[in-house]
Design an enzyme around this catalytic site. Structure first.
Site, PDB file in Angstrom:
ATOM      1  N   GLY A  71       0.823  -1.211   0.000  1.00 62.36           N
ATOM      2  CA  GLY A  71       0.000   0.000   0.000  1.00 62.36           C
ATOM      3  C   GLY A  71       0.851   1.253   0.000  1.00 62.36           C
ATOM      4  CG  ASN A  98      -7.592   4.363  -0.090  1.00 65.68           C
ATOM      5  OD1 ASN A  98      -8.082   3.530   0.665  1.00 65.68           O
ATOM      6  ND2 ASN A  98      -7.570   5.650   0.182  1.00 65.68           N
ATOM      7  CG  HIS A 131      -3.571  12.525   2.943  1.00 65.05           C
ATOM      8  ND1 HIS A 131      -4.032  12.843   1.691  1.00 65.05           N
ATOM      9  CD2 HIS A 131      -3.894  11.218   3.143  1.00 65.05           C
ATOM     10  CE1 HIS A 131      -4.598  11.774   1.142  1.00 65.05           C
ATOM     11  NE2 HIS A 131      -4.538  10.776   2.009  1.00 65.05           N
ATOM     12  CE  LYS A 135      -0.317  10.850   1.010  1.00 67.10           C
ATOM     13  NZ  LYS A 135       0.263   9.500   1.050  1.00 67.10           N
ATOM     14  CB  THR A 142      -6.228   7.953  -2.811  1.00 67.97           C
ATOM     15  OG1 THR A 142      -5.712   7.007  -1.885  1.00 67.97           O
ATOM     16  CG2 THR A 142      -7.711   7.743  -3.015  1.00 67.97           C
TER      17      THR A 142
END
Ligand SMILES: NC(=O)C1=CN([C@@H]2O[C@H](COP(=O)(O)OP(=O)(O)OC[C@H]3O[C@@H](n4cnc5c(N)ncnc54)[C@H](OP(=O)(O)O)[C@@H]3O)[C@@H](O)[C@H]2O)C=CC1
Ligand SMILES: O=C(O)C1=N[C@H](C(=O)O)C[C@H](O)C1
Length: 234
Positions: A71, A98, A131, A135, A142
């Site tokens: 992921g 995602n 987010h 990050k 996504t």
């Protein structure tokens, strides 16, 4: 099922809790600086690490015939290389930007909507992702998948760009706010109205559950798959 966690940060730790609740055992936790480990003691590996490490983590699983679910976002310039290596080594691989079940439905909804809106020139599309501040990549994986879903189905758009709507570019705005697990919004705007679709994650539980479900599904398979195969959609 014996699981190796490649990356033991926010996602790795959330996945551990869900996997144990579902009766699985975590046999390996790999983090930064861990190089000497035996991946073969796992039935399946789950990689949620960092962009610079993902390709090596995944390749190592192919070399040892351990199925791997990844992921990690921000490494996709090497995705095709990973696919070729997986096929060459007869490995098993699922990547998803995602893993949340809701987002995978949202991906399909986004494609259908883009197809319909392609006929209506008065609507301009834009995207926003929000987010947490830790990050590393922008825009989110996504958001890139959503943008690709629009570009493949809408005649007016040929590429996406951060904050740039010139020519045939689909603009993506990436915002960073403390503790937000992930919100994605696709907006179609005309002079007379606005049409929006949104997915808002309330926590990391949904991503983690989807990744464990994918690992359970992949365990005894060979080949390269997507979440659409796991969920039987698309
Ligand atoms: N597909 C999906 O559904 C989702 C994807 N993600 C993605 O997953 C990734 C991880 O997210 P998150 O858990 O929030 O991030 P974290 O930063 O919390 O976790 C990443 C972990 O990977 C570790 N790491 C660093 N180098 C290596 C290495 N060589 N091998 C293994 N692990 C390593 C880091 O260690 P250290 O901190 O010491 O560097 C850290 O513990 C990101 O790319 C994110 O975008 C996140 C949520 C959902
Ligand atoms: O880094 C995160 O947190 C997330 N990353 C993924 C992405 O880049 O799309 C998935 C989710 O939005 C959370």
């Amino acid at each position: 099922m014996k699981i190796a966690l490649l990356g033991y940060g926010r996602m790795g730790q959330t996945i551990e809790k869900i996997a144990v609740d579902r009766g699985h055992e975590i046999v390996l936790r790999v983090d930064k600086g861990d190089t000497e480990y035996d991946i073969t003691k796992a039935d399946v590996a789950i990689d949620f690490s960092i962009p610079d490490a993902a390709f090596n983590n995944i390749s190592n699983c192919f070399y040892h015939q351990v199925p791997v679910v990844s992921g990690t976002t921000g490494w996709l310039d090497k995705y095709n290389e990973a696919v070729s290596l997986c096929k060459e080594k007869k490995g098993a691989f699922i990547y998803a930007s995602n893993f949340s079940l809701g987002v995978n439905i949202f991906f399909e909804l986004n494609k259908s909507l883009a197809k319909m809106m392609s006929q209506l020139e008065q609507y301009k599309v834009s995207m926003e992702e929000i987010h947490h501040t830790k990050k590393l990549d922008a825009p989110s994986g996504t958001a890139i998948t959503l943008a690709e879903g629009i570009i493949d189905n809408h005649e007016a758009y040929t590429e996406w760009k951060l904050n740039d709507s010139s020519g045939s570019s689909l603009p993506i705005s990436a915002k960073r706010v403390d503790d937000v697990p992930g919100t994605h919004t696709v907006t179609y705007e005309s002079e007379v109205d606005t049409l929006m679709i949104q997915h808002k994650a309330h926590s990391r539980q949904g991503f983690a559950l989807g990744a464990v479900i994918a690992a359970e599904w992949l365990k005894e398979k060979t080949g390269v798959f997507t979440m659409n195969d796991v969920l039987n959609i698309g």
